[in-house]
Each structure stands twice: as C-alpha cells, then as structure tokens.
Enzyme design. Structure first.
Site: not given
Ligand code: IPE
Ligand code: IPE
Ligand code: MG
Length: 254
Positions: A34, A51, A145
C-alpha cells in the site's frame, strides 16, 4: 540486484545480519502493498507513476524472498474494492501484471519461481488473464518460491463463494452437515492448497486488513510500517523478519 548488507541488529550492536542467521524464517509471507498513490503525490507525479514504481519493487521483493528462504510470497495486487477507482487507474493497475511479466518472466523462470493467483480470476480483463495464465503455465513445474498474486481478491467474496459451492455440493449429497468443518471450508477457498501466512506485512502506515485473507490470517503475526510500498527495500524486509524472530506464537496454548 545490488546487495545492501550489512544490516545491524540494533544501533548499538554493529553486527551485520546474514540470511543464514535468521533461525525462525516465516514460511509464508503475505504483503499488503500500500501507498503507491501517496508516494507519487509526494513527488508531484500522477498516481500511476506510483504503481509503476511499485511494480519494480515487487521484483526486488521476490528476490529478497528467495534470498531469505521464504517458501510462499502472497502479494495483494488488486482488491475487489479497487474497481471503485477511476477507470483509467483501474485499467492501468490491471495492465501491470502483463507489463510485469513481459519484463520479468524470463528471470522468474530462471529463478525457479512458480506463479499462482488467488481471487476472482474469470472477471479480470482478457489482457490480464492471458498474460497471467501464460506465466502460470510456464512456471507450473517450478519448485522454488511460490509467488502468489492476490488479483481481484476480496476475502468476503471468497468466503461467500465457498459457502455457495458447499451448499451445492451438500445438495448433491457429497457430504453431511456433520462433515462441514474448518478443514472442509478451507478446501473451498482460493487458498485451498496453501498453508496460512505466518507473517503479514502492510506498508504505508494503514493498520487494517482491507478485506485481505480474513479466514487465513486468524493466527498470523502482523507487522506494519509507515514506509510507502515503492520505498520498500531489503532493510525494511529484514526488520520485519527480525521482529518475527521474537514472536511467540501460542495458537491459543500457553
Ligand atoms: C489494499 O489497499 C489493496 C491492495 C493493496 C491491493 P487499498 O489502498 O485498496 O486499501 P484501503 O482502501 O486503504 O483500505
Ligand atoms: C496500493 O497503493 C496499490 C493498490 C491498492 C492497487 P494505493 O494506490 O492504494 O496507494 P495509496 O494508498 O492511495 O497511497
Ligand atoms: Mg491504498
């Protein structure tokens, strides 16, 4: 990948940590990757740049998992709730597996990595499915792995669809009510042939599961860091592994 050793046990003890020194290595590590969006925002870049940077860190993390002798690495790449993001971001996220595999599949094959997924695979766009299916096929006989991507994964959906399948099989008289136990339910989850994670890591400072592996994480050790996913590196990974060394897993016992 360039080696970044030495790491130190603590700031006082200037002794480097070697992979062999970790005596209690988690067999299955799951990561909620995240913070990509915030990482990009801090740099004045569009979210998708985060990303993209996160994708390269996935490859580095796979190499770390191999180095530290982890058996299974489960990475949360796209949740069933992530469909609610703007269309162009969803599309970018779902094109990333193809790009990732286009660049890194030869290396993953060379490193004896087996690729699998958990989640609602059928509802993914064709361009994602085809690339991932190809990689699964190409790596299915590898016994190094296990790299397991949670792709279009949501735990509640997983449990619900397990319950529906169990009810159908019950209707078909495959078992009695008495035979429905934890083991049977586990067999109907996407993770049916996987051991539960030993260690869960979530980056970016959020301390929640966001619908990730609710059943499977019942006795998993949790480790949170404020580091944003694109900044995740060997030092942070080792910190998590070192912390895991000292966890006392009692599973309800004493
Ligand atoms: C969780 O992250 C999903 C992934 C890392 C793929 P999100 O960014 O979607 O989660 P919330 O919305 O902060 O809970
Ligand atoms: C995690 O990073 C990737 C996915 C959830 C797919 P985010 O896109 O959720 O990044 P933040 O949480 O907005 O910083
Ligand atoms: Mg996120």
């Amino acid at each position: 990948m360039p080696m970044k050793l030495p790491f130190f046990r603590s700031k006082k003890e200037a002794q480097p940590i070697q992979a062999e020194e970790l005596t209690n290595v988690p067999e299955h590590v799951a990561i909620i990757m995240d913070g990509n969006g915030r990482w990009a925002k801090q740099r004045g870049l569009p979210r998708i740049a985060g990303h993209k940077a996160g994708m390269d860190v996935v490859k580095e993390t796979v190499e770390l998992a191999i180095k530290y002798k982890i058996n299974v690495l489960t990475l949360f790449a796209f949740s069933t709730e992530n469909w609610s993001r703007p269309k162009h971001e969803v599309e970018y996220l779902l094109r990333l597996p193809k790009e990732f595999l286009h660049i890194y599949l030869p290396d993953l094959i060379k490193n004896n990595v087996r690729i699998e997924t958990i989640g609602d695979f059928d509802s993914l766009p064709n361009y994602t499915k085809e690339a991932v299916q190809y990689a699964k096929e190409k790596t299915k006989n590898n016994d190094g792995l296990l790299l397991n991507f949670a792709l279009n994964y949501g735990s509640r959906k997983e449990i619900l669809s397990a319950i529906k399948s169990i009810m159908k099989d019950f209707d078909d008289e495959k078992f009695s009510v008495e035979q429905v136990d934890e083991n049977l339910l586990s067999q109907y989850l996407y993770t049916h042939d996987l051991q539960d994670p030993d260690l869960l890591i979530r980056t970016s400072g959020e301390q929640r599961l966001s619908n990730f592996l609710l059943w499977q994480l019942a006795y998993t050790e949790f480790w949170f860091t404020d580091i944003l996913w694109p900044d995740f590196n060997e030092e942070i990974f080792v910190e998590a592994l070192m912390d895991y060394q000292n966890r006392s897993r009692r599973f309800g016992g004493i």
